[in-house]
Design an enzyme around this catalytic site. Structure first.
Site, short mmCIF file in Angstrom:
data_model
loop_
_atom_site.label_atom_id
_atom_site.label_comp_id
_atom_site.label_asym_id
_atom_site.label_seq_id
_atom_site.Cartn_x
_atom_site.Cartn_y
_atom_site.Cartn_z
N CYS A 8 0.88 -1.19 0.00
CA CYS A 8 0.00 0.00 0.00
C CYS A 8 0.90 1.22 0.00
O CYS A 8 1.07 1.87 1.02
CB CYS A 8 -0.91 0.02 1.22
SG CYS A 8 -1.72 -1.54 1.59
N GLY A 39 6.39 7.70 0.88
CA GLY A 39 7.43 7.96 1.87
C GLY A 39 8.16 6.69 2.30
O GLY A 39 9.39 6.64 2.29
N ASP A 65 -4.49 -3.13 -7.25
CA ASP A 65 -4.98 -3.40 -5.91
C ASP A 65 -4.04 -4.37 -5.21
O ASP A 65 -3.70 -5.42 -5.77
CB ASP A 65 -6.39 -3.99 -5.99
CG ASP A 65 -7.11 -4.01 -4.65
OD1 ASP A 65 -6.47 -4.35 -3.64
OD2 ASP A 65 -8.32 -3.70 -4.62
N CYS A 73 -1.26 3.90 11.02
CA CYS A 73 -1.09 5.19 11.71
C CYS A 73 -2.34 5.43 12.55
O CYS A 73 -3.03 6.43 12.41
CB CYS A 73 -0.87 6.32 10.72
SG CYS A 73 -0.44 7.87 11.54
#
Length: 450
Positions: free
Chosen positions: A263, A268, A312, A386
């Protein structure tokens, strides 16, 4: 018209009117207004501060106006929020905050200046602590409700934080306070391309406390730094660096050149992993389902040994470049509620709802299942979110491991982080926190396929 205040108003109004994101609209607003230096900094502080404290400000404005804040005309409402923020949370003199906000209302909501003046003078009659004492439910009988109003978070988020912190309300309070602080900018010095100490000297920053690649910026616009344009560094929270690096640090038997970021957008972690795998002579496959984010990944990883797939991540076994039992290391940086980055995206706390969790957790489990299909026997998978919400962290990862259909063992993630990091818990998973580590609240679980 006071330009910095009007710029802040435009940004806050865009967030509420258009569902915009402050970090995307504000730079354009500042540029179009010709604001730089202290004026730009003041507009930025007003924008983000108002959005962070919105829940508390709205409760106070409701009391001061004698009507629900949602019944106030939206342009006037946003102007009043900015004015109340200045009165309660900044050093702006009360007379300046009131008069400048009335001027703003005169421009955006003609006919409401008298109302605005009266409401703001009522707000100015007490400081923030006094308003909280008046309006918040007692801590003794309703601690979640009290903390939610006092520190401007929705109750369901406060409850989720408290649960993740083992019910420690003192620590929950420290987390909420930290969530309302302006977050520092962290750079990642890409291994093999930049030395963090030299980069810190170059940009006037300081080496990070934990990540071997982190540099803390003291201020300024990171987008203007030559190191970023040259691909030697990128902007990345230190917590994100730590969890990505943990995947690279996990012990591995056998080959170690085929890495997968399932993903990858906006790129980053792919940038850091791409630099790390380059040092080992390997290659990273970076998967991103959204086309525009896949382009960002390609831009972020240019000149690195990275193949970007716009598909995907759940297509493992169906896509020719995503075979099963193939990859040595796999990162699943799963889409999540983002509750761990509320410092950086203050409007998110008001947009997210508990109803967001079921579709997200279903997607998280499907992606982790795909990662466990993609990794070879003996390989490792890092599951990262996160968010500290236990449904997105412990529940998702334990259920996925149980249903994997292949042998899966948890690897203790704590030794994969720098020695001496405090507050890493009992393992095998790790939860980072803004108030403990100065990072976003990143969750990390490392799984080894048998």
């Amino acid at each position: 018209m006071d330009l910095p205040r009007y710029a802040a108003y435009e940004a806050v109004a865009a967030v509420h009117r258009d569902d915009a994101y402050a970090n995307l609209v504000l730079p354009t607003i500042l540029r179009d207004a010709g604001l730089t230096g202290r004026d730009a900094a003041f507009a930025t502080e007003l924008t983000y501060g108002t959005l962070r404290h919105l829940g508390t400000l709205d409760a106070i404005l409701t009391a001061a106006a004698g009507r629900d804040v949602q019944r106030i005309d939206p342009p006037v409402r946003d102007a009043l929020r900015l004015g109340a923020y200045q009165l309660l949370y900044t050093r702006v003199p009360a007379h300046a905050a009131v008069s400048s906000t009335v001027d703003l209302v005169r421009a955006v909501g003609p006919g409401a200046t008298g109302f605005a003046n009266a409401v703001l003078r009522e707000v100015a009659g007490k400081d923030a602590d006094a308003w909280v004492r008046q309006l918040a439910p007692p801590m003794e009988s309703d601690p979640i409700g009290h903390l939610a109003l006092a520190y401007s978070h929705p109750q369901w988020i406060v409850r989720a934080f408290a649960e993740a912190l083992g019910g420690d309300l003192g620590e929950t309070t420290r987390l909420l306070i930290e969530d309302n602080e302006r977050p520092p900018v962290h750079l990642c010095a890409r291994p093999g391309l930049a030395d963090p100490v030299e980069l810190a000297d170059e940009v006037g920053g300081a080496p990070g406390a934990f990540s071997p690649y982190a540099v803390y910026l003291s201020g300024g616009a990171p987008g203007d730094l030559p190191a970023l344009a040259q691909g030697r560094a990128h902007v990345q929270d230190e917590g994100s660096q730590l969890v990505a690096n943990a995947l690279a640090e996990a012990p591995l038997d056998g080959p170690d050149g085929r890495w997968l970021d399932l993903c990858a957008g906006p790129g980053g972690k792919s940038g850091l992993l791409g630099a790390l795998v380059a040092e080992r002579g390997g290659r990273l496959t970076a998967v991103e389902v959204a086309e525009h984010r896949a382009r960002l990944v390609a831009q972020a990883t240019r000149d690195l040994p990275v193949t970007v797939l716009n598909t995907d991540g759940r297509a493992v076994g169906d896509h020719p470049k995503l075979p099963v039992d193939h990859f040595d290391r796999v990162l699943v940086d799963a889409p999540c509620t983002g509750l761990g980055a509320l410092r950086r995206r203050p409007e998110s706390r008001w947009r997210r709802q508990p109803s967001d969790l079921p579709p997200l957790t279903r997607l998280q489990r499907e992606l982790l299942a795909a990662a466990l299909r993609a990794v070879r026997p003996g390989g490792v998978v890092a599951y990262v979110t996160c968010s500290p919400h236990t449904v997105e962290t412990h529940v998702t990862v334990t259920e996925s491991a149980r249903r994997a259909g292949v042998p899966v063992d948890f690897v203790d993630a704590r030794p994969l982080l720098p020695a001496g990091m405090p507050g890493l818990g009992d393992g095998p998973t790790v939860q980072l926190w803004p108030h403990r580590h100065g990072t976003d609240a990143m969750f990390l679980a490392v799984l080894r396929r048998g």
